[in-house]
Design a protein around this motif. Structure first.
Motif, PDB file in Angstrom:
ATOM      1  N   VAL A 286       0.828  -1.208   0.000  1.00  0.00           N
ATOM      2  CA  VAL A 286       0.000   0.000   0.000  1.00  0.00           C
ATOM      3  C   VAL A 286       0.863   1.258   0.000  1.00  0.00           C
ATOM      4  O   VAL A 286       0.526   2.258  -0.655  1.00  0.00           O
ATOM      5  N   ASP A 287       1.979   1.230   0.706  1.00  0.00           N
ATOM      6  CA  ASP A 287       2.883   2.384   0.673  1.00  0.00           C
ATOM      7  C   ASP A 287       3.468   2.568  -0.724  1.00  0.00           C
ATOM      8  O   ASP A 287       3.624   3.709  -1.206  1.00  0.00           O
ATOM      9  N   PHE A 288       3.789   1.472  -1.369  1.00  0.00           N
ATOM     10  CA  PHE A 288       4.339   1.533  -2.727  1.00  0.00           C
ATOM     11  C   PHE A 288       3.290   2.072  -3.706  1.00  0.00           C
ATOM     12  O   PHE A 288       3.583   2.930  -4.541  1.00  0.00           O
ATOM     13  N   ILE A 289       2.068   1.574  -3.608  1.00  0.00           N
ATOM     14  CA  ILE A 289       0.987   2.013  -4.500  1.00  0.00           C
ATOM     15  C   ILE A 289       0.665   3.480  -4.284  1.00  0.00           C
ATOM     16  O   ILE A 289       0.456   4.236  -5.241  1.00  0.00           O
ATOM     17  N   ARG A 290       0.642   3.906  -3.032  1.00  0.00           N
ATOM     18  CA  ARG A 290       0.307   5.289  -2.725  1.00  0.00           C
ATOM     19  C   ARG A 290       1.344   6.258  -3.301  1.00  0.00           C
ATOM     20  O   ARG A 290       1.025   7.369  -3.696  1.00  0.00           O
ATOM     21  N   ASP A 291       2.599   5.827  -3.353  1.00  0.00           N
ATOM     22  CA  ASP A 291       3.686   6.692  -3.811  1.00  0.00           C
ATOM     23  C   ASP A 291       4.331   6.109  -5.067  1.00  0.00           C
ATOM     24  O   ASP A 291       5.553   6.157  -5.232  1.00  0.00           O
ATOM     25  N   PHE A 292       3.503   5.588  -5.954  1.00  0.00           N
ATOM     26  CA  PHE A 292       3.981   4.807  -7.097  1.00  0.00           C
ATOM     27  C   PHE A 292       4.903   5.607  -8.012  1.00  0.00           C
ATOM     28  O   PHE A 292       5.948   5.106  -8.439  1.00  0.00           O
ATOM     29  N   ALA A 293       4.536   6.831  -8.329  1.00  0.00           N
ATOM     30  CA  ALA A 293       5.331   7.621  -9.277  1.00  0.00           C
ATOM     31  C   ALA A 293       6.743   7.872  -8.767  1.00  0.00           C
ATOM     32  O   ALA A 293       7.700   7.890  -9.546  1.00  0.00           O
ATOM     33  N   ARG A 294       6.886   8.062  -7.459  1.00  0.00           N
ATOM     34  CA  ARG A 294       8.231   8.274  -6.913  1.00  0.00           C
ATOM     35  C   ARG A 294       9.069   7.009  -7.035  1.00  0.00           C
ATOM     36  O   ARG A 294      10.265   7.063  -7.349  1.00  0.00           O
ATOM     37  N   HIS A 295       8.456   5.855  -6.814  1.00  0.00           N
ATOM     38  CA  HIS A 295       9.199   4.598  -6.872  1.00  0.00           C
ATOM     39  C   HIS A 295       9.620   4.244  -8.297  1.00  0.00           C
ATOM     40  O   HIS A 295      10.729   3.756  -8.518  1.00  0.00           O
ATOM     41  N   THR A 296       8.743   4.444  -9.249  1.00  0.00           N
ATOM     42  CA  THR A 296       9.051   4.040 -10.625  1.00  0.00           C
ATOM     43  C   THR A 296       9.723   5.143 -11.421  1.00  0.00           C
ATOM     44  O   THR A 296      10.359   4.865 -12.436  1.00  0.00           O
ATOM     45  N   GLY A 297       9.563   6.388 -10.984  1.00  0.00           N
ATOM     46  CA  GLY A 297      10.192   7.510 -11.667  1.00  0.00           C
ATOM     47  C   GLY A 297       9.518   7.869 -12.983  1.00  0.00           C
ATOM     48  O   GLY A 297       8.541   7.234 -13.395  1.00  0.00           O
ATOM     49  N   PRO A 298      10.039   8.877 -13.672  1.00  0.00           N
ATOM     50  CA  PRO A 298       9.442   9.300 -14.946  1.00  0.00           C
ATOM     51  C   PRO A 298       9.375   8.177 -15.981  1.00  0.00           C
ATOM     52  O   PRO A 298       8.467   8.153 -16.815  1.00  0.00           O
TER      53      PRO A 298
ATOM     54  N   PRO B  13       1.682   8.524 -13.558  1.00  0.00           N
ATOM     55  CA  PRO B  13       1.825   9.497 -12.472  1.00  0.00           C
ATOM     56  C   PRO B  13       1.078   9.137 -11.201  1.00  0.00           C
ATOM     57  O   PRO B  13       1.426   9.610 -10.116  1.00  0.00           O
ATOM     58  N   ASP B  14       0.040   8.305 -11.303  1.00  0.00           N
ATOM     59  CA  ASP B  14      -0.783   8.019 -10.129  1.00  0.00           C
ATOM     60  C   ASP B  14      -1.618   6.770 -10.387  1.00  0.00           C
ATOM     61  O   ASP B  14      -2.065   6.532 -11.513  1.00  0.00           O
TER      62      ASP B  14
ATOM     63  N   ARG C 201       6.385  -2.313 -15.975  1.00  0.00           N
ATOM     64  CA  ARG C 201       6.934  -2.724 -17.265  1.00  0.00           C
ATOM     65  C   ARG C 201       7.716  -1.591 -17.918  1.00  0.00           C
ATOM     66  O   ARG C 201       8.829  -1.798 -18.430  1.00  0.00           O
ATOM     67  N   ASN C 202       7.144  -0.398 -17.917  1.00  0.00           N
ATOM     68  CA  ASN C 202       7.811   0.734 -18.565  1.00  0.00           C
ATOM     69  C   ASN C 202       9.152   1.045 -17.900  1.00  0.00           C
ATOM     70  O   ASN C 202      10.160   1.293 -18.574  1.00  0.00           O
ATOM     71  N   ALA C 203       9.163   1.041 -16.566  1.00  0.00           N
ATOM     72  CA  ALA C 203      10.403   1.349 -15.848  1.00  0.00           C
ATOM     73  C   ALA C 203      11.445   0.258 -16.071  1.00  0.00           C
ATOM     74  O   ALA C 203      12.642   0.547 -16.227  1.00  0.00           O
TER      75      ALA C 203
END
Length: 390
Positions: free
Chosen positions: A67-79, A84-85, A163-165
């Motif tokens: 849940v922490d990963f999902i909530r802050d997904f964009a930061r973990h996977t990056g551009p 983005p969300d 997948r993209n990251a």
């Protein structure tokens, strides 16, 4: 030869690839996936929820990370993830109990879950009636509510972000199907692709969902995983518009939750058993026979309900204990498993992908001890009982 070959490129395979590149950017990784549209994958056909309310601590810890990963997904996977969300809607899960024994069990489990960081609380009938006045609760003693860190999110966003990251980091996604594993003693010597023929690797990861046991049999190995069909109904109920409702797990055996002004609802068929790997025909009669009566019993607003759409997906059902089978295969040590999730794979993908990557790179679990879910318990015939299976 590649360093790691991953069979299956939906959310679990993509997560393993993502984390492998995070831990060791130099790894040469191939992910083999037959359908890049993912049309019949368990990922695409999931109801897309995450919850802390499990009865085994390891499953709670997996969800805590998830849940922490999902909530802050964009930061973990990056551009590079290009997502983005994940639109996490924190409505919660509500398990209803119709007996005093069930309510007492809920109290015990809620205490364990809160000790691991969850927000679970048990409400009596009166508290439930005040919070959910649209429900009929005469047969209910108590309810266990995840008041935070539980809800619904974008399933395909999670897959595409991983997948993209991973692809941006150099992972190759190959459109093909792994149809066999060739063994040389206690090692996998090659993965045989339907179109590409044998491919060799240092390590192999089985992430092919409901077909996992079929692949294992080609190497003379057994896995207690089979496809089980689940039909999900999209229900319109004009007199039951409750967009902030939780996902409700009813004692009757159904579950239901709001979705864009309508509802998703499903149940486990009374005649549940293995299905054909290619059978994705919805079980139309389940709604009239089982789902609608239970919905109406719980809330009269469902009296005018009608089905506007339905689909069928497959659980990778672990017949031993309905929990994931994870990590290194002690019989074939260069083969790793992420199998048998029995409907919980999507929400467990962030933590499991990281764990499998840690085993491959570091030789063991590092961040979370996932050994209770190892294949060894299957070989020993020691089920890890999980009471909160949906």
């Amino acid at each position: 030869m590649v360093d790691v070959l991953i069979a299956g490129g939906a959310v679990m395979g993509a997560s393993v690839a993502f984390w492998l590149k995070r831990l060791d950017p130099a790894l040469d990784i191939e992910v083999v996936e037959p359908d890049p549209t993912y049309a019949t994958s368990s990922t695409a056909l999931a109801a897309s929820g995450i919850r802390m309310q499990f009865s085994d601590p390891v499953n709670v810890e997996i969800s805590r990370f998830g849940v922490d990963f999902i909530r802050d997904f964009a930061r973990h996977t990056g551009p590079a993830g290009e997502v983005p969300d994940l639109g996490f809607k924190e409505n919660g899960y509500l398990f209803l109990a119709s007996t005093d024994t069930g309510a007492a069990t809920m109290e015990s489990l809620a205490a364990m879950q809160r000790g691991l960081g969850a927000g679970t609380r048990v409400l009596g009938r009166g508290e439930l009636a005040e919070k959910f006045p649209w429900m009929q609760l005469d047969d209910i003693v108590a309810g266990s509510l995840g008041s935070r860190d539980e809800g619904f999110f974008d399933n395909m966003g999670l897959l595409y972000g991983f997948r993209n990251a991973a692809r941006a980091a150099g992972v190759r996604f190959v459109r093909d199907r792994v149809v066999a594993l060739e063994r040389d003693g206690d090692r996998v010597a090659a993965a045989v692709l339907e179109q590409g023929g044998p491919r060799t690797a240092q390590a192999y990861v089985n992430c092919i969902g409901p077909r996992a046991a079929t692949l294992m049999r080609t190497a003379g190995l057994d896995l207690p995983v089979e496809p089980r069909k689940r039909t999900v109904f999209v229900v319109d109920a004009p007199q039951a518009r409750h967009p902030d409702a939780p996902l409700v797990i009813d004692p009757s055996g159904i579950w239901f939750r709001p979705e864009h002004g309508q509802w998703l609802a499903a149940t486990v068929p009374a005649t549940d058993g293995p299905c054909d790997e290619n059978d994705f025909d919805p079980e139309h009669a389940l709604f009239e026979d089982e789902v609608w009566p239970a919905l109406y019993n719980r809330a009269e607003g469902f009296g005018e309900a009608k089905v506007v759409r339905m689909w069928a997906g497959h659980y990778a059902f672990n017949t031993l204990d309905q929990n994931a089978i994870l990590g290194r295969n002690p019989q074939v040590p260069n083969l790793y498993h992420a199998n048998g999730f029995s409907g919980h794979g999507l929400q467990q993908a962030p933590a499991v992908g990281r764990g499998i990557a840690e085993q491959i790179v570091h030789g063991d679990w590092v961040t979370l001890d996932l050994s209770p879910l190892s294949l060894q318990r299957v070989l020993d015939g020691r089920p890890m009982t999980e009471a909160a299976v949906v």
